[in-house]
Design a protein around this motif. Sequence first.
Motif, PDB file in Angstrom:
ATOM      1  N   ASP A 154       0.828  -1.207   0.000  1.00 50.38           N
ATOM      2  CA  ASP A 154       0.000   0.000   0.000  1.00 50.38           C
ATOM      3  C   ASP A 154       0.865   1.262   0.000  1.00 50.38           C
ATOM      4  N   LEU A 155       2.044   1.177   0.624  1.00 51.50           N
ATOM      5  CA  LEU A 155       2.928   2.341   0.730  1.00 51.50           C
ATOM      6  C   LEU A 155       3.810   2.539  -0.497  1.00 51.50           C
ATOM      7  N   GLN A 156       3.849   1.556  -1.368  1.00 55.51           N
ATOM      8  CA  GLN A 156       4.823   1.549  -2.456  1.00 55.51           C
ATOM      9  C   GLN A 156       4.765   2.799  -3.323  1.00 55.51           C
ATOM     10  N   GLU A 157       3.579   3.296  -3.596  1.00 50.84           N
ATOM     11  CA  GLU A 157       3.444   4.470  -4.446  1.00 50.84           C
ATOM     12  C   GLU A 157       3.425   5.770  -3.657  1.00 50.84           C
ATOM     13  N   SER A 158       3.010   5.705  -2.398  1.00 53.61           N
ATOM     14  CA  SER A 158       2.820   6.940  -1.626  1.00 53.61           C
ATOM     15  C   SER A 158       4.079   7.417  -0.912  1.00 53.61           C
ATOM     16  N   MET A 159       5.100   6.568  -0.816  1.00 59.38           N
ATOM     17  CA  MET A 159       6.301   6.946  -0.065  1.00 59.38           C
ATOM     18  C   MET A 159       7.535   6.845  -0.957  1.00 59.38           C
ATOM     19  N   GLN A 160       7.554   7.640  -1.995  1.00 55.33           N
ATOM     20  CA  GLN A 160       8.666   7.596  -2.945  1.00 55.33           C
ATOM     21  C   GLN A 160      10.009   7.871  -2.289  1.00 55.33           C
ATOM     22  N   GLU A 161      10.022   8.784  -1.313  1.00 48.74           N
ATOM     23  CA  GLU A 161      11.284   9.156  -0.685  1.00 48.74           C
ATOM     24  C   GLU A 161      11.844   8.042   0.191  1.00 48.74           C
ATOM     25  N   GLN A 162      11.023   7.027   0.520  1.00 51.07           N
ATOM     26  CA  GLN A 162      11.462   5.923   1.372  1.00 51.07           C
ATOM     27  C   GLN A 162      11.455   4.598   0.611  1.00 51.07           C
ATOM     28  N   ARG A 163      11.527   4.676  -0.714  1.00 56.61           N
ATOM     29  CA  ARG A 163      11.417   3.457  -1.525  1.00 56.61           C
ATOM     30  C   ARG A 163      12.501   2.435  -1.181  1.00 56.61           C
ATOM     31  N   SER A 164      13.734   2.881  -1.000  1.00 55.53           N
ATOM     32  CA  SER A 164      14.815   1.936  -0.726  1.00 55.53           C
ATOM     33  C   SER A 164      14.561   1.172   0.568  1.00 55.53           C
ATOM     34  N   ARG A 165      14.216   1.894   1.604  1.00 62.30           N
ATOM     35  CA  ARG A 165      13.940   1.267   2.898  1.00 62.30           C
ATOM     36  C   ARG A 165      12.746   0.321   2.804  1.00 62.30           C
ATOM     37  N   MET A 166      11.737   0.703   2.031  1.00 66.41           N
ATOM     38  CA  MET A 166      10.542  -0.113   1.890  1.00 66.41           C
ATOM     39  C   MET A 166      10.866  -1.417   1.149  1.00 66.41           C
ATOM     40  N   PHE A 167      11.690  -1.332   0.086  1.00 69.06           N
ATOM     41  CA  PHE A 167      12.044  -2.534  -0.658  1.00 69.06           C
ATOM     42  C   PHE A 167      12.913  -3.472   0.174  1.00 69.06           C
ATOM     43  N   VAL A 168      13.748  -2.922   1.057  1.00 67.51           N
ATOM     44  CA  VAL A 168      14.522  -3.763   1.974  1.00 67.51           C
ATOM     45  C   VAL A 168      13.578  -4.563   2.861  1.00 67.51           C
ATOM     46  N   ALA A 169      12.539  -3.911   3.360  1.00 64.04           N
ATOM     47  CA  ALA A 169      11.560  -4.614   4.202  1.00 64.04           C
ATOM     48  C   ALA A 169      10.856  -5.714   3.419  1.00 64.04           C
ATOM     49  N   ARG A 170      10.506  -5.432   2.165  1.00 65.36           N
ATOM     50  CA  ARG A 170       9.815  -6.450   1.354  1.00 65.36           C
ATOM     51  C   ARG A 170      10.759  -7.603   1.019  1.00 65.36           C
ATOM     52  N   ALA A 171      12.022  -7.308   0.806  1.00 65.57           N
ATOM     53  CA  ALA A 171      12.992  -8.380   0.571  1.00 65.57           C
ATOM     54  C   ALA A 171      13.101  -9.286   1.793  1.00 65.57           C
ATOM     55  N   THR A 172      13.065  -8.666   2.983  1.00 62.73           N
ATOM     56  CA  THR A 172      13.127  -9.442   4.223  1.00 62.73           C
ATOM     57  C   THR A 172      11.922 -10.374   4.343  1.00 62.73           C
ATOM     58  N   VAL A 173      10.743  -9.864   3.997  1.00 60.88           N
ATOM     59  CA  VAL A 173       9.535 -10.691   4.014  1.00 60.88           C
ATOM     60  C   VAL A 173       9.701 -11.889   3.088  1.00 60.88           C
ATOM     61  N   ARG A 174      10.195 -11.651   1.883  1.00 63.41           N
ATOM     62  CA  ARG A 174      10.305 -12.731   0.900  1.00 63.41           C
ATOM     63  C   ARG A 174      11.323 -13.790   1.331  1.00 63.41           C
ATOM     64  N   ILE A 175      12.406 -13.368   1.977  1.00 61.44           N
ATOM     65  CA  ILE A 175      13.377 -14.360   2.463  1.00 61.44           C
ATOM     66  C   ILE A 175      12.733 -15.258   3.502  1.00 61.44           C
ATOM     67  N   TYR A 186      13.597  -7.504  -5.015  1.00 60.56           N
ATOM     68  CA  TYR A 186      13.333  -6.353  -4.136  1.00 60.56           C
ATOM     69  C   TYR A 186      14.635  -5.711  -3.660  1.00 60.56           C
ATOM     70  N   ALA A 187      15.660  -6.537  -3.395  1.00 58.06           N
ATOM     71  CA  ALA A 187      16.957  -5.984  -2.986  1.00 58.06           C
ATOM     72  C   ALA A 187      17.541  -5.122  -4.102  1.00 58.06           C
ATOM     73  N   LEU A 188      17.381  -5.586  -5.348  1.00 51.72           N
ATOM     74  CA  LEU A 188      17.853  -4.798  -6.491  1.00 51.72           C
ATOM     75  C   LEU A 188      17.097  -3.475  -6.602  1.00 51.72           C
ATOM     76  N   GLU A 189      15.780  -3.524  -6.357  1.00 52.73           N
ATOM     77  CA  GLU A 189      14.981  -2.288  -6.386  1.00 52.73           C
ATOM     78  C   GLU A 189      15.462  -1.318  -5.298  1.00 52.73           C
ATOM     79  N   ALA A 190      15.785  -1.867  -4.128  1.00 55.61           N
ATOM     80  CA  ALA A 190      16.281  -1.026  -3.041  1.00 55.61           C
ATOM     81  C   ALA A 190      17.582  -0.344  -3.439  1.00 55.61           C
ATOM     82  N   LEU A 191      18.443  -1.069  -4.160  1.00 51.63           N
ATOM     83  CA  LEU A 191      19.728  -0.507  -4.577  1.00 51.63           C
ATOM     84  C   LEU A 191      19.558   0.492  -5.714  1.00 51.63           C
ATOM     85  N   ARG A 192      18.572   0.285  -6.549  1.00 50.98           N
ATOM     86  CA  ARG A 192      18.302   1.279  -7.601  1.00 50.98           C
ATOM     87  C   ARG A 192      17.865   2.600  -6.976  1.00 50.98           C
ATOM     88  N   ALA A 193      17.073   2.494  -5.913  1.00 50.69           N
ATOM     89  CA  ALA A 193      16.605   3.704  -5.241  1.00 50.69           C
ATOM     90  C   ALA A 193      17.717   4.359  -4.431  1.00 50.69           C
TER      91      ALA A 193
END
Length: 279
Positions: A154-175, A186-193
């Motif tokens: 839900d936050l993916q589009e609304s928190m652009q400034e925190q995208r890297s941190r958010m993708f790290v959290a999603r990567a943790t969920v997937r692991i 998701y880790a790659l997305e975090a690094l792109r951000a």
Amino acid sequence: MTLYNVNVASPGYVGPVELAGEAVNSCRAIMQQAVSLANDKKMAEAIDLVEQATEKYPRWTPLYQLLVEFYLETKQPERARQGILRMHELGHKDPIFSTLLGAVWMGKRQIADAILSFREAQALGAPPGEWRLILAEALLRTGRLEEADALLEDLQESMQEQRSRMFVARATVRIRQKRYQEAVNYALEALRAKPTRVTAFYLMGLALMRKGEHEGAIHAFEEYARLAPHRVAPFRWLERFARKAGDDDQADDYNLKARDLLEGRRLLRMEKQRHAAKK
């Protein structure tokens, strides 16, 4: 003499009309002086000034709000918690106080209490903000993966400034869900951000290792070690890979680096304990 309850400007104040205005003006002046002291990096003086004011005007909540902000800034979570609870006692249910209390609980690693405070903020209609991402991280820490992931999506589009941190959290969920390729993505997305997000390299290394892609995992851990040479974890994993590859010299080197870091931390703890004992 007429008595008047100044509920808006000075909640709970009851006294002569002329003294009501005097109390409001006095508190306002105290707060302005405290903010000026804080801006001049004189936090101890600012805190002392506001604490004295709360003793004189114990029901004026703006004083407590400023005091809580000072406590948080000076890393005094227990005092901040007491100030927030005092505001709640006075009947102020502004959701900002609930989000502040949630942040305090997270700082104290009392995750269940943090979740309750953030949920209260949600129920009180707190506006979107970083607290929602902190709530997702709290849910993740307690193993509530589906709740955390739904909130993160839900936050993916609304928190652009925190995208890297958010993708790290999603990567943790997937692991934790053993969905390792999605974790890598998701880790790659975090690094792109944010290319220097070291935690993303760590998570990528874990995911690739569990997929059996050891060369990629080693590269990820090497990047992690390069960007965060004070962290022990990457050297431990790199040591393990070197041992498996039969390169004992390299493994010993990684082991020595990890041990040096741990010894440095031990000495630092001892120094802090000695310093605390002198006070």
